[in-house]
Scaffold this motif. Structure first.
Motif, mmCIF file in Angstrom:
data_model
loop_
_atom_site.group_PDB
_atom_site.id
_atom_site.type_symbol
_atom_site.label_atom_id
_atom_site.label_comp_id
_atom_site.label_asym_id
_atom_site.label_seq_id
_atom_site.Cartn_x
_atom_site.Cartn_y
_atom_site.Cartn_z
ATOM 1 N N ALA A 140 2.274 0.196 -5.999
ATOM 2 C CA ALA A 140 1.187 0.146 -5.010
ATOM 3 C C ALA A 140 -0.053 -0.508 -5.610
ATOM 4 N N VAL A 156 0.826 -1.201 0.000
ATOM 5 C CA VAL A 156 0.000 0.000 0.000
ATOM 6 C C VAL A 156 0.863 1.254 0.000
ATOM 7 N N GLN A 216 -0.055 2.280 7.053
ATOM 8 C CA GLN A 216 0.524 3.209 6.089
ATOM 9 C C GLN A 216 1.266 4.321 6.847
#
Length: 302
Positions: free
Chosen positions: A143, A31, A192
C-alpha cells in the motif's frame, strides 16, 4: 474471487499470461482496502493450478485443495501485520525458488506489505529478481510502494489497483451479506471498499459518523476534547479525521465560505497536524488536536 472493480486489471494479467508475457516479479500496489492481497492469492492459485482458465484456478484439483488447506509445498507467503520483514525471511525466497516444485509445476511467493522489508532484506531479494528461475513467480503487495528501494521497483512489473467505477462498488456492497448502513461520509472511501466493509462489520461506522458530524460543526466551534476522545480510540481514526477535514475545507472553498489563501492555510495546518500525529504521544496529542481546531476556526471565521 476477483472483486468486480478489479476485473479489468485481472484480465490484463490473464492476457499477459496467455501470451507468455507475464513478468516473473509482479508488484501489486494500491490504497488500503482495494483488494491487493485477495488478488495476490487468486493469482497464486491460478499459477499453481494445472487446470487454470483465464488465470483463474479450477478449485477442484489437488493443487487447489492443497492451497485451500494452506499446505501447498510450492506456495510461500511472507509478511503479514509485521513491523518489518527481515533479511533471514527474504533469504527463504531464494532457497524456496531454487528447489524443485513438489507438484511439478510453478512455485509462487507472495510478500505482503513488501514495503516493510528492511534495507538488507530488499538487497537480499535483488538476486532473485535479477536471476529468476524458470516457472517461478514473485508477487509483492504494498500500500506504500514508494517506500520500496528503486532497485526493487525497477525489477518488477508494477500494477496499481484502483476503483474506476464507484457504481460497481456500491452494487457489490449492496449484495454482501452485511447490511450496509450508508452514511453521508462514505462516498469519500468508495475507492477503499474493503475498508468500508471492515468498518461496517466492526461497527466503526457509528463512531466515524459521530466524528464526521463533529467536523461539520468546525466553523461553529466544537470541543477539541470530544475529538480527542474519538481519535484516541484507534490510530486509524486520525487518518480518517484528516480526510474529513480536507473535504470540509474543500467544500467551504467551493461554497465561497473560504478564500483560496485561507484554504491553503487550512491545508498547511492539516499537514502540520498529520506530521505531528506521527511524533506526539500521550499528553501532547490533545494539545495537537486543540491547536488544529483553533487554527482552523480562525480561518473559517474570517
Amino acid at each position: 474471487m476477483i472483486y468486480p472493480w478489479l476485473g479489468a486489471s485481472h484480465q490484463m494479467l490473464a492476457d499477459a499470461y496467455q501470451n507468455k508475457k507475464l513478468h516473473h516479479a509482479l508488484l501489486l500496489q494500491g490504497v488500503q482496502g482495494i483488494g491487493k492481497q485477495t488478488m495476490a492469492v487468486h493469482l497464486a492459485g491460478a499459477l499453481l493450478c494445472p487446470n487454470q482458465q483465464n488465470l483463474t484456478a479450477c478449485g477442484q484439483c489437488k493443487s487447489c485443495h492443497l492451497l485451500a488447506a494452506q499446505s501447498h509445498p510450492d506456495y510461500l507467503v511472507l509478511g503479514h501485520e509485521q513491523k518489518t520483514i527481515g533479511v533471514d525471511e527474504v533469504r527463504k525466497i531464494a532457497d524456496f525458488c531454487q528447489t524443485s516444485a513438489g507438484q511439478r509445476g510453478a512455485k509462487v511467493v507472495v510478500v505482503n506489505d513488501a514495503d516493510l522489508m528492511t534495507t538488507a532484506a530488499a538487497n537480499a531479494l535483488l538476486k532473485t529478481l535479477e536471476e529468476p528461475a524458470n516457472n517461478r513467480f514473485l508477487i509483492l503487495v504494498s500500500a506504500q510502494a514508494e517506500r520500496l528501494p528503486a532497485t526493487v521497483l525497477s525489477r518488477c512489473s508494477q500494477m496499481t489497483l484502483s476503483v474506476d467505477d464507484a457504481q460497481l462498488v456500491e452494487q457489490w456492497m449492496a449484495e454482501t451479506d452485511s447490511k450496509i448502513d450508508w452514511q453521508s461520509w462514505q462516498h469519500l472511501f468508495l475507492h477503499q471498499p474493503l475498508l468500508l466493509l471492515k468498518w461496517q462489520q466492526n461497527e466503526d461506522h457509528t463512531i466515524l459518523t459521530n466524528l464526521y458530524e463533529l467536523v461539520q460543526q468546525l466553523k461553529n466551534g466544537i470541543s477539541a476534547q470530544l475529538l480527542v476522545d474519538i481519535l484516541q480510540q484507534k490510530s486509524e481514526y486520525s487518518s480518517v479525521f484528516y480526510i474529513f477535514v480536507c473535504d470540509y475545507v474543500k467544500q467551504a472553498l467551493l461554497k465561497q465560505q473560504l478564500d483560496f489563501k485561507a484554504y491553503q492555510i487550512c491545508l498547511q495546518h492539516l499537514l502540520n497536524f498529520q506530521q505531528a500525529v506521527k511524533q506526539v504521544l500521550g499528553l501532547n496529542f490533545p494539545l495537537a488536536v486543540s491547536d488544529l481546531v483553533f487554527a482552523l476556526q480562525q480561518q473559517l471565521k474570517r
